[in-house]
Design an enzyme around this catalytic site. Structure first.
Site, mmCIF file in Angstrom:
data_model
loop_
_atom_site.group_PDB
_atom_site.id
_atom_site.type_symbol
_atom_site.label_atom_id
_atom_site.label_comp_id
_atom_site.label_asym_id
_atom_site.label_seq_id
_atom_site.Cartn_x
_atom_site.Cartn_y
_atom_site.Cartn_z
ATOM 1 N N TRP A 1 21.445 -36.844 -40.321
ATOM 2 C CA TRP A 1 21.851 -38.253 -40.280
ATOM 3 C C TRP A 1 22.743 -38.525 -39.072
ATOM 4 C CZ3 TRP A 1 20.061 -42.586 -41.027
ATOM 5 C CH2 TRP A 1 20.759 -43.719 -41.447
ATOM 6 N N GLY B 1 22.902 -47.568 -47.516
ATOM 7 C CA GLY B 1 21.637 -48.223 -47.814
ATOM 8 C C GLY B 1 20.502 -47.226 -47.893
ATOM 9 N N ALA C 1 17.111 -39.851 -42.783
ATOM 10 C CA ALA C 1 17.311 -39.604 -41.356
ATOM 11 C C ALA C 1 15.995 -39.487 -40.602
ATOM 12 C CB ALA C 1 18.146 -38.336 -41.166
ATOM 13 N N LYS D 1 24.580 -43.814 -57.035
ATOM 14 C CA LYS D 1 23.135 -43.561 -57.014
ATOM 15 C C LYS D 1 22.822 -42.080 -56.884
ATOM 16 C CE LYS D 1 22.709 -42.705 -52.404
ATOM 17 N NZ LYS D 1 21.955 -41.647 -51.712
ATOM 18 N N SER E 1 15.151 -36.680 -51.121
ATOM 19 C CA SER E 1 16.530 -36.771 -51.590
ATOM 20 C C SER E 1 16.976 -35.431 -52.160
ATOM 21 C CB SER E 1 16.655 -37.849 -52.673
ATOM 22 O OG SER E 1 17.846 -37.676 -53.422
ATOM 23 N N ARG E 2 18.068 -34.910 -51.658
ATOM 24 C CA ARG E 2 18.580 -33.641 -52.177
ATOM 25 C C ARG E 2 19.045 -33.784 -53.618
ATOM 26 N NH1 ARG E 2 22.228 -31.008 -47.287
ATOM 27 N NH2 ARG E 2 20.528 -30.680 -45.789
ATOM 28 N N ASN E 3 19.594 -34.935 -53.958
ATOM 29 C CA ASN E 3 20.056 -35.145 -55.327
ATOM 30 C C ASN E 3 18.881 -35.134 -56.301
ATOM 31 O OD1 ASN E 3 23.088 -35.836 -54.956
ATOM 32 N ND2 ASN E 3 22.054 -37.083 -53.421
ATOM 33 N N LEU F 1 23.627 -28.928 -49.597
ATOM 34 C CA LEU F 1 24.628 -29.892 -50.044
ATOM 35 C C LEU F 1 24.017 -30.940 -50.959
ATOM 36 C CD1 LEU F 1 27.535 -31.075 -49.802
ATOM 37 C CD2 LEU F 1 26.640 -32.470 -47.930
ATOM 38 N N GLU G 1 25.486 -34.133 -52.796
ATOM 39 C CA GLU G 1 26.676 -34.975 -52.951
ATOM 40 C C GLU G 1 26.909 -35.359 -54.410
ATOM 41 O OE1 GLU G 1 28.999 -35.606 -50.939
ATOM 42 O OE2 GLU G 1 28.295 -35.847 -48.875
#
Length: 335
Positions: free
Chosen positions: A15, A137, A141, A192, A255-257, A279, A281
């Site tokens: 990013w 938003g 990346a 989110k 999305s890593r999450n 990582l 978050e």
């Protein structure tokens, strides 16, 4: 664009690199991309590509990788693109060097685990009255770096500053809307990530598309209840930084999450999932998000279920069963 001639992006991840390229393309004469890893800087300098984090994307000719934090002394604008739990440490390193009028755009999403502070509050705690904005938003990346249409929100309490900062990153494919609702934008970006873990778990457990849609809708209700408790504007939560980011993060393996939750749903241990994905978050935000919700008397059953799984108080199946066993109620009750 003359106002933003020298820009520093703190953080050499995907990013940070994408935003640094945008800033260079928007007209900045000199863009420094800072990372503490000297070997990484040497690689990027030699190859003209951030192969570790954003492979296949050439670095703009005006972009120069560096390990020297002293570059902030001459900057017209700083982009903080480091993990949310690392923000305080990086800001403390530049505190004595950063000129007071230089705006800082916070490009990380989360809540500081140790203090319960949002990112703009962390910045104020370290830097005092430094002008601060928040960028958030639905954006990946790689999409931005490859010129795919993307729209985000830039928030600052000073509306004129927010409007002026838009020009520093604007591109034909990167559309920025500005607002003064900083806290609303921060809440959307932090919450989110936790809700995306829930959606990932559901997908990993093969609960179906209907369950995924329900989790997004009911997760948005939780997001709105939480935001209302902090006095934010409901329009912000229904916009790009709230609902928009929620939909993106809850529905994509990029999305890593979401990917972390998906791994948990497949039976991977928490430690192994974190080691494989990197990582996450939402892992760090989840506990403090729920602590803040409880302190405000906000009901967030999906976020609480994720917290129970991550704290290993419940297994995945038990958490799902607990949510499904909740008593029926009016859909908009507490909304």
């Amino acid at each position: 664009m003359a106002r933003w001639r020298r820009i520093v992006a703190l953080g050499g991840g995907a990013w940070g690199t994408a935003l640094a390229n945008l800033a260079a393309r928007a007209g900045a004469e000199d863009v420094a991309l800072w990372t503490r890893d000297a070997a990484h800087v040497a690689e990027m300098t030699a190859t003209g590509v951030n192969a570790r984090r954003l492979p296949g994307i050439p670095l703009h000719s005006a972009l120069r990788p560096t390990t020297d934090l002293g570059v902030v002394a001459e900057a017209d604008l700083i982009l903080a693109v480091v993990p949310s739990q690392s923000l305080r440490g990086v800001l403390e390193q530049i505190q004595s060097t950063l000129p007071t009028p230089t705006p800082l755009i916070l490009c990380c999403k989360g809540i500081e685990h140790e203090t319960g502070l949002f990112m703009s509050e962390v910045a104020a705690d370290v830097l005092g009255d430094q002008p601060v904005a928040v960028l958030s938003g639905p954006s990946f990346a790689e999409d931005v770096a490859r010129g795919k249409p993307t729209a985000v929100t830039l928030a600052a309490y000073d509306g004129a500053l927010a409007a002026a900062l838009v020009e520093a990153l604007a591109a034909p494919w990167f559309r920025l809307y500005h607002t003064h609702d900083v806290r609303g934008v921060e809440i959307g970006g932090a919450a989110k990530n936790v809700l995306a873990i829930a959606n990932g778990i559901a997908a990993g457990r093969d609960l179906g598309a209907s369950a995924g849609a329900a989790l997004i809708a009911r997760g948005f209700a939780e997001l709105c209840r939480f935001g209302r408790a902090f006095g934010v504007e409901m329009g912000t939560l229904a916009g790009l930084s709230g609902l928009g980011d929620l939909v993106l993060t809850c529905g994509s393996a990029q999305s890593r999450n979401y990917s972390f939750g998906h791994a948990l749903g497949r039976g991977t241990s928490i430690n192994d999932a974190r080691a494989n994905i990197g990582l996450v978050e939402g892992f760090f935000t989840c506990g403090i998000l729920n602590d803040l919700a409880r302190a405000k008397g906000v009901d967030m059953p999906i976020a609480q279920a994720v917290e129970a799984v991550l704290a290993e108080r419940m297994g995945v199946d038990e958490a799902i069963a607990t949510l499904l066993a909740r008593p029926s109620k009016a859909e908009l009750a507490g909304f």
